[in-house]
Design an enzyme around this catalytic site. Structure first.
Site, PDB file in Angstrom:
ATOM      1  N   LYS A 139     -66.478 -45.718  27.915  1.00 27.86           N
ATOM      2  CA  LYS A 139     -65.055 -45.536  28.205  1.00 27.86           C
ATOM      3  C   LYS A 139     -64.371 -46.512  29.059  1.00 27.86           C
ATOM      4  O   LYS A 139     -63.064 -47.169  28.653  1.00 27.86           O
ATOM      5  CB  LYS A 139     -65.017 -44.490  30.161  1.00 27.86           C
ATOM      6  CG  LYS A 139     -65.945 -43.162  29.462  1.00 27.86           C
ATOM      7  CD  LYS A 139     -66.111 -42.740  31.011  1.00 27.86           C
ATOM      8  CE  LYS A 139     -67.496 -41.101  29.958  1.00 27.86           C
ATOM      9  NZ  LYS A 139     -67.818 -40.291  30.957  1.00 27.86           N
ATOM     10  N   GLN A 192     -68.460 -40.184  37.355  1.00 22.50           N
ATOM     11  CA  GLN A 192     -69.521 -40.462  36.622  1.00 22.50           C
ATOM     12  C   GLN A 192     -70.529 -39.570  36.839  1.00 22.50           C
ATOM     13  O   GLN A 192     -71.348 -39.603  37.968  1.00 22.50           O
ATOM     14  CB  GLN A 192     -70.430 -41.373  36.091  1.00 22.50           C
ATOM     15  CG  GLN A 192     -71.264 -41.638  34.992  1.00 22.50           C
ATOM     16  CD  GLN A 192     -70.256 -41.137  33.349  1.00 22.50           C
ATOM     17  OE1 GLN A 192     -69.455 -41.100  33.545  1.00 22.50           O
ATOM     18  NE2 GLN A 192     -71.600 -40.219  32.763  1.00 22.50           N
ATOM     19  N   ASP A 195     -61.174 -35.478  34.079  1.00 20.50           N
ATOM     20  CA  ASP A 195     -62.046 -35.076  33.415  1.00 20.50           C
ATOM     21  C   ASP A 195     -62.075 -32.655  32.971  1.00 20.50           C
ATOM     22  O   ASP A 195     -62.605 -32.793  32.986  1.00 20.50           O
ATOM     23  CB  ASP A 195     -63.248 -35.149  34.767  1.00 20.50           C
ATOM     24  CG  ASP A 195     -64.603 -36.078  33.721  1.00 20.50           C
ATOM     25  OD1 ASP A 195     -64.208 -35.779  32.264  1.00 20.50           O
ATOM     26  OD2 ASP A 195     -65.127 -36.245  34.548  1.00 20.50           O
TER      27      ASP A 195
HETATM   28  N1  LIG Z   1     -67.614 -36.820  34.723  1.00 22.94           N
HETATM   29  C1  LIG Z   1     -68.567 -37.402  33.968  1.00 22.94           C
HETATM   30  N2  LIG Z   1     -67.528 -36.557  32.366  1.00 22.94           N
HETATM   31  C2  LIG Z   1     -68.085 -36.599  31.281  1.00 22.94           C
HETATM   32  O1  LIG Z   1     -67.414 -35.809  29.976  1.00 22.94           O
HETATM   33  C3  LIG Z   1     -69.340 -37.129  31.537  1.00 22.94           C
HETATM   34  C4  LIG Z   1     -70.502 -37.276  32.488  1.00 22.94           C
HETATM   35  N3  LIG Z   1     -69.737 -37.708  33.766  1.00 22.94           N
HETATM   36  N4  LIG Z   1     -71.396 -37.416  32.461  1.00 22.94           N
HETATM   37  C5  LIG Z   1     -72.198 -37.617  31.186  1.00 22.94           C
HETATM   38  C6  LIG Z   1     -72.025 -36.886  29.992  1.00 22.94           C
HETATM   39  C7  LIG Z   1     -72.296 -36.996  28.345  1.00 22.94           C
HETATM   40  N5  LIG Z   1     -71.082 -37.903  28.150  1.00 22.94           N
HETATM   41  C8  LIG Z   1     -70.677 -38.276  27.041  1.00 22.94           C
HETATM   42  C9  LIG Z   1     -69.901 -38.941  26.755  1.00 22.94           C
HETATM   43  C10 LIG Z   1     -69.610 -39.327  25.362  1.00 22.94           C
HETATM   44  C11 LIG Z   1     -70.717 -39.494  24.460  1.00 22.94           C
HETATM   45  C12 LIG Z   1     -70.857 -40.198  22.986  1.00 22.94           C
HETATM   46  O2  LIG Z   1     -69.362 -41.339  22.870  1.00 22.94           O
HETATM   47  N6  LIG Z   1     -71.766 -39.954  22.076  1.00 22.94           N
HETATM   48  C13 LIG Z   1     -71.556 -40.923  21.192  1.00 22.94           C
HETATM   49  C14 LIG Z   1     -72.386 -41.701  20.782  1.00 22.94           C
HETATM   50  C15 LIG Z   1     -73.016 -42.680  22.115  1.00 22.94           C
HETATM   51  C16 LIG Z   1     -74.122 -43.416  21.992  1.00 22.94           C
HETATM   52  O3  LIG Z   1     -74.916 -44.135  20.501  1.00 22.94           O
HETATM   53  O4  LIG Z   1     -74.744 -42.799  22.435  1.00 22.94           O
HETATM   54  C17 LIG Z   1     -71.735 -40.123  19.701  1.00 22.94           C
HETATM   55  O5  LIG Z   1     -72.545 -38.850  20.095  1.00 22.94           O
HETATM   56  O6  LIG Z   1     -71.179 -39.855  18.803  1.00 22.94           O
HETATM   57  C18 LIG Z   1     -72.039 -39.101  24.529  1.00 22.94           C
HETATM   58  C19 LIG Z   1     -71.691 -38.157  25.691  1.00 22.94           C
HETATM   59  C20 LIG Z   1     -70.204 -37.505  28.981  1.00 22.94           C
HETATM   60  N7  LIG Z   1     -70.542 -36.888  30.581  1.00 22.94           N
END
Ligand SMILES: Nc1nc(=O)c2c([nH]1)NC[C@@H]1CN(c3ccc(C(=O)N[C@@H](CCC(=O)O)C(=O)O)cc3)C=[N+]21
Ligand SMILES: [Mg+2]
Length: 289
Positions: free
Chosen positions: A53, A97, A120
């Site tokens: 982020k 987070q 969020d």
């Molecule tokens: N307050 C809060 N808001 C959230 O939005 C939040 C959170 N907490 N806690 C955890 C989860 C999980 N989450 C993700 C965000 C981006 C990818 C992302 O970019 N994924 C990539 C791959 C990343 C990698 O390779 O690790 C993809 O799917 O292509 C995944 C998961 C947001 N979350």
């Protein structure tokens, strides 16, 4: 073979667009939009997301204010930090987070974020606005799913949409967004008997549970749009390497679905992008534009 819904490229496109817009705003307003990310403890997955982020902010010219606290931080300290960020003129978006360490009350903190800075979209006022069909900040992952559907001209109106998973982060708000686009929406979850019978009805099937291979090929109607929100880290027994998989048995479902999001490269990158977009929109709103 199903059409691949490439969230990564779409996310890039939206981020590039923000990157082009922001310098003009900085020139006029004297400051960039700013996002504050509160993280507690050193959960490696959370640390990686937070880094992503912050890197994304930097890339598009948005200021990021990382607030990283030790695992034993008290509720009062965090509450104090949010109160400060609510007042901070440089900050347009605040994100806590999740998950937080067990001793902390995450809901109390989410309630405390000023609704106009709720990047969020998890504050009850913003969730209430979604429920009522009013304008407001939308939660990032479901908003990212809706952007993917829109970008690929996959209309929701009149379609049967089935959302598996009922979390406040994804399932519940997404069902409301699909409903607002005139889908006939069913919410399924761990207590749904014969899940396959329900999912096989879906023109649009969303899996948001966090269970690898939950959605097998026999559970998918031929030609359906399949959106995989699952983010599961699994270890390959032979190589010992970790990799990311969704909730859908992609290798088989891809042969039956009409369109499908991959993991990685589907919904995940859109989540981060919607966070940036929400922050940018809060900045614009604050400046009265
Ligand atoms: N307050 C809060 N808001 C959230 O939005 C939040 C959170 N907490 N806690 C955890 C989860 C999980 N989450 C993700 C965000 C981006 C990818 C992302 O970019 N994924 C990539 C791959 C990343 C990698 O390779 O690790 C993809 O799917 O292509 C995944 C998961 C947001 N979350
Ligand atoms: Mg559930």
């Amino acid at each position: 073979m199903a059409q691949l819904l490439d969230g990564k490229t779409l996310a890039q496109k939206i981020q590039d667009d923000l990157k082009t817009k922001i310098p003009d705003w900085v020139a006029k307003q004297g400051r960039p939009p700013g996002l504050a990310v509160l993280m507690v403890g050193d959960n490696p997955a959370s640390a990686a997301y937070v880094r992503n982020k912050e890197r994304a902010c930097e890339k598009i010219g948005m200021a990021s204010f990382g607030k990283h606290f030790p695992a034993d931080t008290t509720q009062e300290t965090l509450s104090e930090a949010i109160a400060q960020l609510n007042e901070d003129e440089q900050v347009d978006g605040i994100l806590v987070q999740l998950p937080l360490p067990k001793h902390l009350d995450d809901v109390a903190l989410l309630h405390q974020i000023h609704p106009d800075k709720d990047a969020d979209g998890l504050h009850p006022l913003n969730l209430g606005r979604l429920l009522r069909g009013e304008q407001g900040i939308r939660s990032c992952t479901p908003a990212g799913v809706m952007e993917i559907l829109k970008a690929y001209d996959l209309s929701v109106a009149g379609k049967k949409a089935v959302v598996v998973g009922r979390s406040i982060l994804v399932g519940k708000p997404l069902a409301l967004m699909l409903l607002a686009e005139h889908g006939t929406v069913t919410m399924a979850h761990s207590r749904t008997p014969d899940l396959g019978a329900v999912t096989r009805e879906a023109d649009i099937l969303v899996a948001a549970v966090g269970k690898p291979n939950l959605i097998t090929v026999d559970m998918v109607k031929p030609g359906a749009v399949v959106i995989d929100v699952g983010i599961n880290r699994v270890v390959n027994e032979e190589t010992g390497k970790g990799r990311l998989v969704g909730d859908v048995d992609f290798a088989n479902v891809v042969n039956v679905a009409g369109a499908i999001t991959p993991v990685p490269g589907g919904v995940g990158p859109m989540t981060v992008t919607m966070l940036l977009q929400n922050t940018f929109l809060s900045y614009c709103r604050k400046l009265g534009v």
